[in-house]
Design an enzyme around this catalytic site. Sequence first.
Site, PDB file in Angstrom:
ATOM      1  N   CYS A   1      -1.320 -19.591 -10.034  1.00 40.13           N
ATOM      2  CA  CYS A   1      -1.267 -20.986  -9.580  1.00 40.13           C
ATOM      3  C   CYS A   1       0.061 -21.302  -8.879  1.00 40.13           C
ATOM      4  CB  CYS A   1      -1.399 -21.933 -10.753  1.00 40.13           C
ATOM      5  SG  CYS A   1      -2.835 -21.601 -11.763  1.00 40.13           S
TER       6      CYS A   1
ATOM      7  N   ARG B   1       0.166 -16.682  -3.299  1.00 44.41           N
ATOM      8  CA  ARG B   1       0.093 -16.393  -4.732  1.00 44.41           C
ATOM      9  C   ARG B   1      -1.352 -16.160  -5.183  1.00 44.41           C
ATOM     10  NH1 ARG B   1       4.768 -18.053  -7.440  1.00 44.41           N
ATOM     11  NH2 ARG B   1       3.691 -18.652  -9.345  1.00 44.41           N
TER      12      ARG B   1
ATOM     13  N   TRP C   1      -5.549 -20.750  -9.723  1.00 41.90           N
ATOM     14  CA  TRP C   1      -6.141 -19.412  -9.828  1.00 41.90           C
ATOM     15  C   TRP C   1      -6.813 -19.406 -11.193  1.00 41.90           C
ATOM     16  CZ3 TRP C   1      -5.644 -14.810 -12.723  1.00 41.90           C
ATOM     17  CH2 TRP C   1      -6.109 -13.656 -12.094  1.00 41.90           C
TER      18      TRP C   1
ATOM     19  N   ASN D   1       0.868 -24.275 -14.360  1.00 41.75           N
ATOM     20  CA  ASN D   1       0.747 -22.845 -14.099  1.00 41.75           C
ATOM     21  C   ASN D   1       1.055 -22.134 -15.413  1.00 41.75           C
ATOM     22  OD1 ASN D   1       0.921 -20.197 -13.181  1.00 41.75           O
ATOM     23  ND2 ASN D   1       2.933 -20.471 -12.238  1.00 41.75           N
ATOM     24  N   GLY D   2       0.157 -21.259 -15.858  1.00 39.22           N
ATOM     25  CA  GLY D   2       0.391 -20.537 -17.111  1.00 39.22           C
ATOM     26  C   GLY D   2      -0.855 -20.572 -17.966  1.00 39.22           C
TER      27      GLY D   2
ATOM     28  N   GLU E   1      -0.101   5.097  -4.171  1.00 43.96           N
ATOM     29  CA  GLU E   1       0.151   3.816  -3.518  1.00 43.96           C
ATOM     30  C   GLU E   1      -0.763   3.660  -2.298  1.00 43.96           C
ATOM     31  OE1 GLU E   1       1.289   1.164  -4.227  1.00 43.96           O
ATOM     32  OE2 GLU E   1       1.769   0.130  -2.371  1.00 43.96           O
TER      33      GLU E   1
ATOM     34  N   LYS F   1      -3.375   0.592  -1.875  1.00 45.41           N
ATOM     35  CA  LYS F   1      -3.311  -0.305  -0.710  1.00 45.41           C
ATOM     36  C   LYS F   1      -4.677  -0.430  -0.056  1.00 45.41           C
ATOM     37  CE  LYS F   1      -0.575  -1.833  -1.046  1.00 45.41           C
ATOM     38  NZ  LYS F   1       0.540  -2.248  -1.831  1.00 45.41           N
TER      39      LYS F   1
ATOM     40  N   GLU G   1      -7.306  -2.343  -2.358  1.00 46.53           N
ATOM     41  CA  GLU G   1      -7.094  -3.764  -2.633  1.00 46.53           C
ATOM     42  C   GLU G   1      -7.361  -4.656  -1.425  1.00 46.53           C
ATOM     43  OE1 GLU G   1      -3.116  -5.164  -3.670  1.00 46.53           O
ATOM     44  OE2 GLU G   1      -2.235  -3.472  -2.608  1.00 46.53           O
TER      45      GLU G   1
ATOM     46  N   HIS H   1     -11.346  20.778 -10.921  1.00 45.86           N
ATOM     47  CA  HIS H   1     -11.687  20.642 -12.345  1.00 45.86           C
ATOM     48  C   HIS H   1     -12.691  19.516 -12.557  1.00 45.86           C
ATOM     49  CE1 HIS H   1      -8.799  23.685 -13.381  1.00 45.86           C
ATOM     50  NE2 HIS H   1      -7.962  23.098 -12.538  1.00 45.86           N
TER      51      HIS H   1
ATOM     52  N   LYS I   1      -0.518 -12.934  -6.030  1.00 41.98           N
ATOM     53  CA  LYS I   1       0.732 -12.249  -5.702  1.00 41.98           C
ATOM     54  C   LYS I   1       1.612 -12.057  -6.927  1.00 41.98           C
ATOM     55  CE  LYS I   1       3.809 -10.491  -2.917  1.00 41.98           C
ATOM     56  NZ  LYS I   1       3.538  -9.105  -2.521  1.00 41.98           N
TER      57      LYS I   1
END
Length: 606
Positions: A2, A27, A75, A99-100, A479, A483, A486, A502, A601
């Site tokens: 948020c 965010r 969010w 927010n939280g 990474e 990338k 996502e 394997h 974010k």
Amino acid sequence: MCGIVGYVGNRDCADVLVDGLSKLEYRGYDSAGIAVFEKEKIVVEKSKGKLNDLVEKMLQGKKPHGHCGIGHTRWATHGEPSDINSHPHGNKRVTIVHNGIIENYKPIKEFLISQGYGFESETDTETVAKLLDYYYDGDPVQTIAHMIDEVQGSYALGIMFRDFPDRIYAVRKDSPLIIGVGENENFIASDVPAILKYTRDYYLLEQNEIAAITADAVVICDNHNRLVEKEVLTADWDIDAAEKGGYEHFMLKEINEQPTAIRTTIAPRIQNGMPYLEESGITGEMLKAFRRIYIVACGTAMHAGLVGKYVIEKLARVEVTVDIASEFRYRNPLITKEDLVILISQSGETADTHAALKLAKERGAATLSIVNVKGSTIARESDYVIYTHAGPEISVASTKAYSVQLSIMYLLAFELAYVKEAITEQRCRELTEALVSIPDNLKEVLEMKERCQFIASRLVNSDSLLYIGRGLDYALSMEGSLKLKEISYIHSESYAAGELKHGTISLVTQDMPVIAVATQSDLMDKTISNVVEVKSRGAKVTMICSEDLDVDKNVANHLVKLPKIDDLLMPLLAAVPMQYIAYYTAVLKGCNVDQPRNLAKSVTVE
Ligand code: F6R
């Protein structure tokens, strides 16, 4: 997560709130809303969807007019995204944005229902709004202090009390909130970019401090109503840093900012050609004395730690354990006061990384954080901090923050290897010089965008893809794989090339493209054998390697050849084609590159 913005001043409040919220879009959010004092009445407008949906509603004559108010991008955590669950919440007397996560909201809600309160939404936030109303006795600070005693969990709150139409209140615990200080106007915000257009000066609100904000004053006290004196901080990010500057997306801009970000990050940490990290408070001798090093982080930051592990172990011969923060905090790790725990975080607010930091401190270990956002919680609470100077990273997918985190990992490894006499001074100088040259090498790599665009066009119709590599290349390919998935939503896995046979090689067909990262000379022949194995099973292979690789042109379908530099530093160059490939694949698929679905974010909840 948020985003919160609040404003008191002479401007049109709704405009300032929407503008500030637009700077916090990165965010991640699924709904938005604002509350503005129209004279003495609190008027709320909110909507599921993007900020534009809220603006559309306001254009239909529902825009609240006034000079004091609070805004929010939500969010969803408790309750699906909907108009009703969107913030602000409350009633005619107290209205809040949050927010939280309020952990004990259920018993509080039951208690309030028993006291006659009704609830409209499924949110934990509405409970806090009604609790504030329940405690309200004409004194907002006293009321907020009561709320703090009752509520468990994390919160940053913007609060309006109907009886005080010239001000907003703010309080926070474990979720970020700053207070922007302007001329005859003041702000609250979850992050600096929201206020940069108006002011660069701000206060950092500490845990459970309560702020009363009017147009000409910010009064901050602790939860016992004692006044707190605060230093005004000045953001060194300018407004351009938070704008796209002609690029189509923030991600593309940030990929291209990597040379500058690395240069700015390493320059103050090199003296006379040698690594110099002492401004962080940590000396080479201290580094040398630790029994063991843990690196703890999430996502991309954890991947930077994995490269760090390879480099530190290879050069300094010191054992390094890399942990995902959400695992570390619950696995009762064997840390002691002889250990160093390194926390890596772009935002400095990631809930799991923060919890890992607290655990490390409880166990008496020394803590060093590598953080991009100044004054963030993780930076403030660690024993030592090395700030990366990437500037604001707005795109949800991390790119430049990764590169600067790697750069600091390298400097730490060089320093440690040198003080442990695992490398000579001359080798340390050579490596440091090679690191200093990286921004120039990167400019050349950044020119390879057409090549990567072409490769992306070959991947865009795939459902799934494999990244393979060995050693440092394996750490790096994790990474690359993250990338891609996502932002393009193509499933992707990163695999140690030698491990393929394997089990996973059974997945390889002509429909499974493979990207092989092969930058390490000592492992080259082995990786090439793995490439041959997958290609002979029909896979279309892209190989990212260095320009001196003398390879039959039929080994791979597509080659991306990077300038030859010291093998150890190749990840800093090879990260770029991976970022470009992910970026262009997502663009070709028409994905929302900067704000991928479901992602935030700054992950301030567990
Ligand atoms: C991926 C990405 C995330 C973050 C992770 C940790 O592109 O950005 O995986 O790296 O959420 O965030 P910070 O670094 O803020 O702790």
